[in-house]
Design an enzyme around this catalytic site. Structure first.
Site, PDB file in Angstrom:
ATOM      1  N   ARG A 106       0.818  -1.212   0.000  1.00 38.67           N
ATOM      2  CA  ARG A 106       0.000   0.000   0.000  1.00 38.67           C
ATOM      3  C   ARG A 106       0.857   1.269   0.000  1.00 38.67           C
ATOM      4  O   ARG A 106       0.494   2.280  -0.619  1.00 38.67           O
ATOM      5  CB  ARG A 106      -0.927  -0.024   1.222  1.00 38.67           C
ATOM      6  CG  ARG A 106      -2.006   1.034   1.262  1.00 38.67           C
ATOM      7  CD  ARG A 106      -3.012   0.851   0.150  1.00 38.67           C
ATOM      8  NE  ARG A 106      -4.126   1.788   0.259  1.00 38.67           N
ATOM      9  CZ  ARG A 106      -5.331   1.468   0.699  1.00 38.67           C
ATOM     10  NH1 ARG A 106      -5.602   0.227   1.069  1.00 38.67           N
ATOM     11  NH2 ARG A 106      -6.283   2.375   0.754  1.00 38.67           N
ATOM     12  N   ASP A 165      -7.532  14.555   7.467  1.00 36.03           N
ATOM     13  CA  ASP A 165      -6.423  14.251   8.365  1.00 36.03           C
ATOM     14  C   ASP A 165      -6.203  12.742   8.370  1.00 36.03           C
ATOM     15  O   ASP A 165      -6.699  12.040   7.490  1.00 36.03           O
ATOM     16  CB  ASP A 165      -6.670  14.810   9.774  1.00 36.03           C
ATOM     17  CG  ASP A 165      -7.912  14.232  10.443  1.00 36.03           C
ATOM     18  OD1 ASP A 165      -8.484  13.239   9.920  1.00 36.03           O
ATOM     19  OD2 ASP A 165      -8.325  14.764  11.496  1.00 36.03           O
ATOM     20  N   ALA A 166      -5.477  12.219   9.345  1.00 34.30           N
ATOM     21  CA  ALA A 166      -5.140  10.801   9.361  1.00 34.30           C
ATOM     22  C   ALA A 166      -6.291   9.915   9.819  1.00 34.30           C
ATOM     23  O   ALA A 166      -6.206   8.692   9.723  1.00 34.30           O
ATOM     24  CB  ALA A 166      -3.910  10.570  10.252  1.00 34.30           C
ATOM     25  N   GLY A 167      -7.371  10.494  10.311  1.00 37.02           N
ATOM     26  CA  GLY A 167      -8.509   9.708  10.766  1.00 37.02           C
ATOM     27  C   GLY A 167      -9.493   9.408   9.650  1.00 37.02           C
ATOM     28  O   GLY A 167      -9.253   9.717   8.480  1.00 37.02           O
ATOM     29  N   ASN A 179     -12.397  16.449   1.492  1.00 37.45           N
ATOM     30  CA  ASN A 179     -13.233  15.294   1.180  1.00 37.45           C
ATOM     31  C   ASN A 179     -14.661  15.585   1.621  1.00 37.45           C
ATOM     32  O   ASN A 179     -14.897  16.386   2.527  1.00 37.45           O
ATOM     33  CB  ASN A 179     -12.701  14.050   1.906  1.00 37.45           C
ATOM     34  CG  ASN A 179     -13.344  12.761   1.422  1.00 37.45           C
ATOM     35  OD1 ASN A 179     -13.985  12.717   0.379  1.00 37.45           O
ATOM     36  ND2 ASN A 179     -13.181  11.694   2.191  1.00 37.45           N
ATOM     37  N   THR A 180     -15.617  14.929   0.973  1.00 35.50           N
ATOM     38  CA  THR A 180     -17.013  15.044   1.367  1.00 35.50           C
ATOM     39  C   THR A 180     -17.440  13.783   2.115  1.00 35.50           C
ATOM     40  O   THR A 180     -16.904  12.706   1.904  1.00 35.50           O
ATOM     41  CB  THR A 180     -17.926  15.236   0.149  1.00 35.50           C
ATOM     42  OG1 THR A 180     -17.796  14.106  -0.729  1.00 35.50           O
ATOM     43  CG2 THR A 180     -17.587  16.508  -0.601  1.00 35.50           C
ATOM     44  N   HIS A 181     -18.458  13.959   2.976  1.00 32.00           N
ATOM     45  CA  HIS A 181     -19.015  12.834   3.722  1.00 32.00           C
ATOM     46  C   HIS A 181     -20.528  13.021   3.813  1.00 32.00           C
ATOM     47  O   HIS A 181     -20.992  14.125   4.127  1.00 32.00           O
ATOM     48  CB  HIS A 181     -18.418  12.772   5.127  1.00 32.00           C
ATOM     49  CG  HIS A 181     -18.950  11.650   5.954  1.00 32.00           C
ATOM     50  ND1 HIS A 181     -18.784  10.326   5.601  1.00 32.00           N
ATOM     51  CD2 HIS A 181     -19.679  11.647   7.111  1.00 32.00           C
ATOM     52  CE1 HIS A 181     -19.377   9.560   6.498  1.00 32.00           C
ATOM     53  NE2 HIS A 181     -19.921  10.329   7.412  1.00 32.00           N
ATOM     54  N   ASP A 209     -12.962  10.417   8.351  1.00 31.64           N
ATOM     55  CA  ASP A 209     -14.015  11.435   8.407  1.00 31.64           C
ATOM     56  C   ASP A 209     -13.917  12.269   9.678  1.00 31.64           C
ATOM     57  O   ASP A 209     -14.938  12.633  10.279  1.00 31.64           O
ATOM     58  CB  ASP A 209     -15.407  10.792   8.308  1.00 31.64           C
ATOM     59  CG  ASP A 209     -15.557   9.934   7.057  1.00 31.64           C
ATOM     60  OD1 ASP A 209     -14.983  10.301   6.018  1.00 31.64           O
ATOM     61  OD2 ASP A 209     -16.238   8.897   7.129  1.00 31.64           O
TER      62      ASP A 209
END
Length: 205
Positions: free
Chosen positions: A70, A146-148, A112-114, A150
């Site tokens: 990855r 970020d790294a999480g 990003n969208t959620h 959402d």
């Protein structure tokens, strides 16, 4: 110069199309404040890539399965995106989590969208989770990645009322309509004003 935007996609590309339409000559005869300069995908043969190609926009594809691990995929994705010198990277239905290399290169200008009002209902099944919980209002969120999962600082949100006869599909369709409007409005504002992040607070201008 317009804001240079790279969009990453995995599917049909309706958010991408909204960005392309909003920046077209019909909306901005004298030139839009942003330009989609490239579209990348994690799989070939999808409609989102076809939309980009019809619009004369450069495309690239990196499948995770084509790489030994990855991290190698993440490095290749980072290199391809960096080659277009973006001011902003938009994950528009991109169904892969980017890694540390990508975040190190584009953190703070990656959005990003959620399909929920964060921090409620993170993850892949937000409309279904909202219905199952029985909320009366849900919506969509645009956030700085970020790294999480959402979890990033929120740029914009839009509310959607849950109807009594909603299914997951009907609710999600109305959320997506608001999501496209929210995304276009936010990218236009970013192009004109810029933004900064202080802790969890995002400030335009």
């Amino acid at each position: 110069m317009p804001l240079r935007v790279v969009v990453l996609v995995s599917g049909s590309g309706t958010n991408l199309q909204a960005l392309l339409d909003a920046a077209g000559p019909a909306a901005y005869p004298d030139g839009a404040p942003y330009a989609v300069v490239a579209v990348g995908a994690d799989r070939p043969g999808i409609e989102a890539l076809a939309r980009a190609e019809r619009a004369g926009i450069s495309t690239f594809t990196h499948r995770v399965s084509d790489f030994a691990h990855r991290a190698a995929w993440d490095a290749a994705l980072t290199e391809s995106v960096a080659g277009f010198e973006p001011d902003l990277v938009v994950l528009a239905g991109f169904l892969k989590l980017v890694g540390d290399t990508f975040l190190a290169s584009f953190g703070g200008r990656l959005v990003n969208t959620h399909p929920a009002l964060s921090p409620a209902f993170p993850g892949m099944h937000a409309p279904a989770d909202a219905l199952a919980y029985g909320v009366k209002v849900t919506g969509c969120t645009l956030f700085v990645v970020d790294a999480g999962v959402d979890t990033g600082p929120i740029l914009a949100q839009a509310a959607v009322v849950v109807q009594e006869d909603d299914t997951v599909e009907t609710l999600h369709e109305r959320i997506k309509t608001e999501e496209r409007r929210m995304l276009v409005g936010a990218v236009e504002r970013i192009a004109r004003e810029g933004f900064s992040v202080e802790g969890r607070t995002v400030r335009f201008g």
